[in-house]
Design an enzyme around this catalytic site. Structure first.
Site, PDB file in Angstrom:
ATOM      1  N   ILE A 153      64.174 -31.143 -48.933  1.00 13.47           N
ATOM      2  CA  ILE A 153      65.276 -31.951 -48.436  1.00 13.47           C
ATOM      3  C   ILE A 153      65.655 -33.039 -49.437  1.00 13.47           C
ATOM      4  O   ILE A 153      66.832 -33.279 -49.701  1.00 13.47           O
ATOM      5  CB  ILE A 153      64.916 -32.569 -47.070  1.00 13.47           C
ATOM      6  CG1 ILE A 153      64.742 -31.461 -46.020  1.00 13.47           C
ATOM      7  CG2 ILE A 153      65.984 -33.559 -46.616  1.00 13.47           C
ATOM      8  CD1 ILE A 153      64.229 -31.948 -44.679  1.00 13.47           C
ATOM      9  N   ASP A 256      68.669 -41.649 -38.520  1.00 14.20           N
ATOM     10  CA  ASP A 256      68.700 -40.467 -37.659  1.00 14.20           C
ATOM     11  C   ASP A 256      67.379 -40.327 -36.915  1.00 14.20           C
ATOM     12  O   ASP A 256      67.209 -39.407 -36.122  1.00 14.20           O
ATOM     13  CB  ASP A 256      68.971 -39.203 -38.484  1.00 14.20           C
ATOM     14  CG  ASP A 256      69.217 -37.981 -37.614  1.00 14.20           C
ATOM     15  OD1 ASP A 256      70.018 -38.080 -36.665  1.00 14.20           O
ATOM     16  OD2 ASP A 256      68.600 -36.926 -37.873  1.00 14.20           O
ATOM     17  N   GLU A 261      61.333 -43.231 -30.834  1.00 17.76           N
ATOM     18  CA  GLU A 261      62.374 -42.337 -30.331  1.00 17.76           C
ATOM     19  C   GLU A 261      61.890 -41.395 -29.237  1.00 17.76           C
ATOM     20  O   GLU A 261      62.706 -40.828 -28.499  1.00 17.76           O
ATOM     21  CB  GLU A 261      62.954 -41.498 -31.470  1.00 17.76           C
ATOM     22  CG  GLU A 261      62.017 -40.435 -32.030  1.00 17.76           C
ATOM     23  CD  GLU A 261      62.676 -39.597 -33.115  1.00 17.76           C
ATOM     24  OE1 GLU A 261      62.714 -38.376 -32.954  1.00 17.76           O
ATOM     25  OE2 GLU A 261      63.147 -40.165 -34.123  1.00 17.76           O
TER      26      GLU A 261
END
Length: 328
Positions: A153, A256, A261
């Site tokens: 990535i 993101d 989370e």
């Protein structure tokens, strides 16, 4: 092989079912944790995602219920107690590469949206406000981008930034020649912090990388730096970042992922009161843009995730552990 698929959304069922020939898949909407682990009783394997919990307590419950393989449908594995899994003789596989361009392109989307304030311009135009005041951005061309982590990535992200005419500096304990071939340069971490106009995180969460963005590292960065995290939330000390936003050390923040989370992302909480005061504080800053862990969410990535995950499960069922993209 009977597989309990936890944290299952409609898209998981769609893509995994298409790729899951020869597997008996049972889709469970709940996340895997100590309270839900008993739902896997009688299954041969579990298929899990980024916010499922696989600590020693969960693993022992799974093992007692007959589970012998854990298939992660993601690249990260910080939510799995690998040592415990190994002691129990449980195989663990993952998806190390699923369309790295998906996350890289989302990284660029965050950068461009924050810089050119596209989200604000969109809302203004809908309200009939065509003023440009407050929408001033900067050219990416010629800016210095620091990329921490140059796996698939990070490398894909570096290629995109080079295409914009940026200077790319990188840091990774395992350098790759592909970075230098495309014109990037490896530097020490402190040097990267000092030089980067834009800093993008693409490394796994480990004890060494947890809170690598903290009060100390932030002091080494340029004033007004743009910080982007599409990797793992706990790479960032959120409280330190909030202070840096208040002092304007950080000029732009694109996330993101978020450290806590697990209680928020992938769920519709629009009719509820969000109890996370730290997250709510982040949302008050005009120069912060948060998306709900959607960097991976493209058709191409979901196809690859489903194919690799179901292939790992079939190999595990056949006892071909050496062929797995495994961790334990």
């Amino acid at each position: 092989m009977k597989v309990a698929v936890f944290s299952a959304k409609a898209y998981d069922e769609q893509y995994l079912s298409l790729a899951g020939n020869g597997l008996e898949l049972c889709f469970i909407e709940s996340r895997l944790n100590n309270q839900t682990a008993s739902l896997a009783q009688g299954f041969d394997a579990v298929c899990v995602f980024v916010n499922d919990q696989l600590d020693s307590g969960v693993l022992n419950t799974l093992h007692a219920g007959g589970v012998r393989h854990i298939a992660l449908r993601c690249a990260g594995f910080n939510n799995v107690d690998l040592e415990c899994a190994k002691q129990l003789g449980m195989g663990v596989s993952r998806v190390p590469a699923y369309s790295p361009e998906a996350v890289a392109e989302h990284t660029l989307a965050l950068v461009l949206t924050l810089n050119r304030k596209l989200h604000k311009a969109y809302n203004r135009i809908k309200e009939g406000n065509f003023s440009l005041d407050g929408l001033l951005g900067f050219n990416l061309h010629g800016k210095t981008v620091g990329i921490i982590g140059t796996g698939r990535i990070g490398l894909a992200t570096a290629r995109l930034f080079k295409g914009f005419g940026c200077h790319v500096l990188c840091h990774d304990p395992y350098p790759t020649d592909e970075i230098t071939t495309l014109g990037g340069k490896y530097v020490e971490l402190d040097s990267l912090f000092e030089q980067a106009d834009i800093l993008s995180l693409h490394c796994p969460l480990t004890p060494d990388t947890k809170h690598m963005i903290n009060q100390q590292s932030l002091t080494k960065m340029k004033s007004g730096v743009m910080l982007i995290n599409t990797s793992r939330g706990a790479l960032i000390d959120t409280q330190a970042v909030i202070q840096a936003l208040k002092s304007q050390k950080i000029g732009f923040l694109g996330l993101d992922v978020y450290e806590m989370e697990g209680d928020l992302f992938f769920e519709d909480l629009s009719n509820q009161i969000i109890q996370d005061d730290i997250f709510q504080r982040l949302c008050t800053f005009p120069n912060v843009l948060i998306t709900g862990h959607q960097g991976f969410f493209t058709h191409e990535a979901l196809v690859q995730i489903a194919q690799t995950t179901t292939n790992n499960l079939r190999l595990a069922a056949q006892g071909k552990s050496d062929d797995l993209t495994r961790l334990a």
